[in-house]
Design a protein around this motif. Structure first.
Motif, PDB file in Angstrom:
ATOM      1  N   GLY A  97       0.688  -1.254   0.046  1.00  0.00           N
ATOM      2  CA  GLY A  97      -0.160   0.031   0.152  1.00  0.00           C
ATOM      3  C   GLY A  97       0.740   1.259  -0.058  1.00  0.00           C
ATOM      4  O   GLY A  97       0.381   2.269  -0.661  1.00  0.00           O
ATOM      5  N   PHE A  98       1.901   1.269   0.647  1.00  0.00           N
ATOM      6  CA  PHE A  98       2.698   2.596   0.708  1.00  0.00           C
ATOM      7  C   PHE A  98       3.397   2.854  -0.411  1.00  0.00           C
ATOM      8  O   PHE A  98       3.312   3.867  -1.086  1.00  0.00           O
ATOM      9  CB  PHE A  98       3.876   2.166   1.740  1.00  0.00           C
ATOM     10  CG  PHE A  98       5.006   3.205   1.909  1.00  0.00           C
ATOM     11  CD1 PHE A  98       4.547   4.486   2.721  1.00  0.00           C
ATOM     12  CD2 PHE A  98       6.258   3.194   1.382  1.00  0.00           C
ATOM     13  CE1 PHE A  98       5.628   5.599   2.462  1.00  0.00           C
ATOM     14  CE2 PHE A  98       7.025   4.092   1.328  1.00  0.00           C
ATOM     15  CZ  PHE A  98       6.908   5.244   1.792  1.00  0.00           C
TER      16      PHE A  98
ATOM     17  N   VAL B 188       2.192   1.771  -3.582  1.00  0.00           N
ATOM     18  CA  VAL B 188       1.196   2.037  -4.398  1.00  0.00           C
ATOM     19  C   VAL B 188       0.601   3.560  -4.065  1.00  0.00           C
ATOM     20  O   VAL B 188       0.289   4.116  -5.286  1.00  0.00           O
ATOM     21  CB  VAL B 188      -0.055   0.937  -4.284  1.00  0.00           C
ATOM     22  CG1 VAL B 188      -1.083   1.414  -5.196  1.00  0.00           C
ATOM     23  CG2 VAL B 188       0.526  -0.449  -4.609  1.00  0.00           C
ATOM     24  N   ALA B 189       0.845   3.788  -3.230  1.00  0.00           N
ATOM     25  CA  ALA B 189       0.222   5.220  -2.742  1.00  0.00           C
ATOM     26  C   ALA B 189       1.217   6.450  -3.198  1.00  0.00           C
ATOM     27  O   ALA B 189       0.749   7.490  -3.640  1.00  0.00           O
ATOM     28  CB  ALA B 189       0.017   5.554  -1.109  1.00  0.00           C
TER      29      ALA B 189
ATOM     30  N   ARG C 253       0.614   8.385  -6.580  1.00  0.00           N
ATOM     31  CA  ARG C 253      -0.423   9.119  -6.689  1.00  0.00           C
ATOM     32  C   ARG C 253      -0.236  10.113  -5.966  1.00  0.00           C
ATOM     33  O   ARG C 253      -0.854  11.439  -6.142  1.00  0.00           O
ATOM     34  CB  ARG C 253      -1.892   8.240  -5.903  1.00  0.00           C
ATOM     35  CG  ARG C 253      -2.107   6.961  -6.834  1.00  0.00           C
ATOM     36  CD  ARG C 253      -3.553   6.497  -6.453  1.00  0.00           C
ATOM     37  NE  ARG C 253      -4.608   7.226  -6.682  1.00  0.00           N
ATOM     38  CZ  ARG C 253      -5.890   7.053  -6.402  1.00  0.00           C
ATOM     39  NH1 ARG C 253      -6.075   6.029  -5.474  1.00  0.00           N
ATOM     40  NH2 ARG C 253      -6.771   7.868  -6.938  1.00  0.00           N
TER      41      ARG C 253
ATOM     42  N   SER D 214      -1.158   2.344 -10.763  1.00  0.00           N
ATOM     43  CA  SER D 214      -1.635   2.164  -9.282  1.00  0.00           C
ATOM     44  C   SER D 214      -3.358   2.298  -9.498  1.00  0.00           C
ATOM     45  O   SER D 214      -4.134   1.469  -8.529  1.00  0.00           O
ATOM     46  CB  SER D 214      -1.111   3.161  -8.380  1.00  0.00           C
ATOM     47  OG  SER D 214       0.325   3.160  -8.387  1.00  0.00           O
TER      48      SER D 214
ATOM     49  N   ILE E 128      -5.778  -0.478  -7.692  1.00  0.00           N
ATOM     50  CA  ILE E 128      -6.469  -0.208  -6.789  1.00  0.00           C
ATOM     51  C   ILE E 128      -8.220  -0.476  -7.194  1.00  0.00           C
ATOM     52  O   ILE E 128      -8.995  -1.113  -6.364  1.00  0.00           O
ATOM     53  CB  ILE E 128      -6.494   0.961  -6.168  1.00  0.00           C
ATOM     54  CG1 ILE E 128      -5.461   1.384  -5.701  1.00  0.00           C
ATOM     55  CG2 ILE E 128      -7.609   1.534  -5.174  1.00  0.00           C
ATOM     56  CD1 ILE E 128      -5.012   2.885  -5.163  1.00  0.00           C
TER      57      ILE E 128
ATOM     58  N   GLY F 260      -3.541  -4.453   0.547  1.00  0.00           N
ATOM     59  CA  GLY F 260      -2.791  -3.337  -0.192  1.00  0.00           C
ATOM     60  C   GLY F 260      -3.522  -2.472  -0.685  1.00  0.00           C
ATOM     61  O   GLY F 260      -2.963  -1.100  -0.533  1.00  0.00           O
TER      62      GLY F 260
ATOM     63  N   SER G  88      -3.088   1.567   0.608  1.00  0.00           N
ATOM     64  CA  SER G  88      -2.843   2.580  -0.233  1.00  0.00           C
ATOM     65  C   SER G  88      -3.775   3.810  -0.069  1.00  0.00           C
ATOM     66  O   SER G  88      -3.393   4.887  -0.107  1.00  0.00           O
ATOM     67  CB  SER G  88      -2.709   2.168  -1.594  1.00  0.00           C
ATOM     68  OG  SER G  88      -3.763   1.642  -2.241  1.00  0.00           O
ATOM     69  N   GLU G  89      -5.195   3.452  -0.312  1.00  0.00           N
ATOM     70  CA  GLU G  89      -6.103   4.720  -0.116  1.00  0.00           C
ATOM     71  C   GLU G  89      -6.031   5.182   1.159  1.00  0.00           C
ATOM     72  O   GLU G  89      -6.159   6.379   1.578  1.00  0.00           O
ATOM     73  CB  GLU G  89      -7.435   4.211  -0.421  1.00  0.00           C
ATOM     74  CG  GLU G  89      -7.621   3.888  -2.021  1.00  0.00           C
ATOM     75  CD  GLU G  89      -7.575   5.089  -2.699  1.00  0.00           C
ATOM     76  OE1 GLU G  89      -8.540   5.868  -2.833  1.00  0.00           O
ATOM     77  OE2 GLU G  89      -6.563   5.324  -3.199  1.00  0.00           O
TER      78      GLU G  89
ATOM     79  N   ARG H  36      -2.777   7.407   1.449  1.00  0.00           N
ATOM     80  CA  ARG H  36      -3.019   8.501   0.724  1.00  0.00           C
ATOM     81  C   ARG H  36      -3.784   9.777   1.271  1.00  0.00           C
ATOM     82  O   ARG H  36      -3.489  11.043   1.480  1.00  0.00           O
ATOM     83  CB  ARG H  36      -3.525   8.337  -0.949  1.00  0.00           C
ATOM     84  CG  ARG H  36      -3.675   9.412  -1.738  1.00  0.00           C
ATOM     85  CD  ARG H  36      -4.200   9.017  -3.002  1.00  0.00           C
ATOM     86  NE  ARG H  36      -5.354   8.664  -2.954  1.00  0.00           N
ATOM     87  CZ  ARG H  36      -6.549   9.468  -3.119  1.00  0.00           C
ATOM     88  NH1 ARG H  36      -6.286  10.804  -3.632  1.00  0.00           N
ATOM     89  NH2 ARG H  36      -7.902   9.180  -3.181  1.00  0.00           N
TER      90      ARG H  36
END
Length: 261
Positions: A39-40, A42-43, A46, A57, A61, A109, A113-114, A117
């Motif tokens: 997640g880190f 992937v964020a 963005r 990404s 998601i 993940g 990520s959301e 973010r």
């Protein structure tokens, strides 16, 4: 139809179900750790608006948030080995638990990520600009200003994700993993006391969920301990004497439009 309800079976099923609690918690912990890491990364595209990576990404998601986790389990367990065979990689002998943890990790993940973010962007932009004005680097501003506040903001959402993941692990038995739900189904089939087996299972999930919720609530209060809350009796409609007009205008202009990383 099953056998008549007998409360004694609920008590006898509890220790048997608890014997498989380790598998359930292993899935949760491994999926959380891998989900936070994924997640880190992937964020980041963005947050920094990196071309191409940002679009990838968003696709990642959208897929994991828009499809049921049960379908994802089947796709990874049955589909991934067939795809890897095209590049001469054989994972057919890999344990089922590997595919389960991989699926839940990637699924988690996407939500992590959301959460990351949104938490970072919720930090007041003016604080970051002030950090830069005092000579802090981007790394220092992130670790000293953004991260502590983002963690406090993220804890309630993180708590919901952990509880949702804990309950979603009950689908792992569809691939043959003998976790608590699979054990409950087996006990019910052997004794024909399905209601008692699932009632005992529900009690265990309830206790674990309640414990996790309380622990994360303590963590949230600890992270928020430095937040200054005005007492109702101290609030007034007038302007504070030590706040100049220029400072008030500057604060109004900064607003909360997201962190400028």
């Amino acid at each position: 139809m099953g056998a008549p309800f007998d409360i004694s079976f609920v008590l006898s099923f509890l220790p048997k179900l608890l014997s498989t609690l380790g598998i359930t918690l292993l899935i949760v912990v491994c999926a959380l750790v891998s989900g936070i890491i994924v997640g880190f990364f992937v964020a980041l595209p963005r947050l920094y608006k990196v071309p191409v990576l940002k679009n990838l990404s968003e696709i990642y998601i959208s897929f994991f948030r828009g499809t049921p986790v049960l379908i994802q389990l089947f796709l990874f367990y049955y589909g991934l080995p067939e795809i890897l065979k095209l590049v001469h990689i054989d994972v057919t002998r890999a344990p089922v638990l590997f595919f389960v943890i991989l699926t839940y990790g990637l699924h988690t993940g996407a939500f992590m990520s959301e959460m990351i973010r949104a938490s970072v962007m919720a930090v007041d932009k003016g604080q970051v600009e002030a950090a830069y004005a005092t000579g802090m680097t981007g790394y220092q501003a992130f670790t000293r200003i953004i991260l502590p506040q983002a963690l406090a903001i993220a804890v309630p959402v993180f708590s919901n994700l952990v509880l949702a993941l804990l309950k979603d692990t009950s689908l792992a038995f569809t691939l043959g993993v003998m976790e608590m739900t699979g054990k409950a189904q087996t006990l019910g089939a052997l004794t024909q006391h399905f209601i008692e087996a699932y009632l005992a299972l529900a009690l265990i999930y309830l206790v674990i969920s309640f414990t996790i919720e309380k622990l994360l609530l303590v963590a949230e209060r600890r992270l928020m301990r430095h937040e200054v809350r005005d007492h109702p009796e101290k609030r007034t409609f007038g302007l504070q004497k030590n706040k100049s007009f220029r400072r008030i205008i500057a604060e109004l202009e900064s607003g909360k439009g997201g962190v400028g990383l």
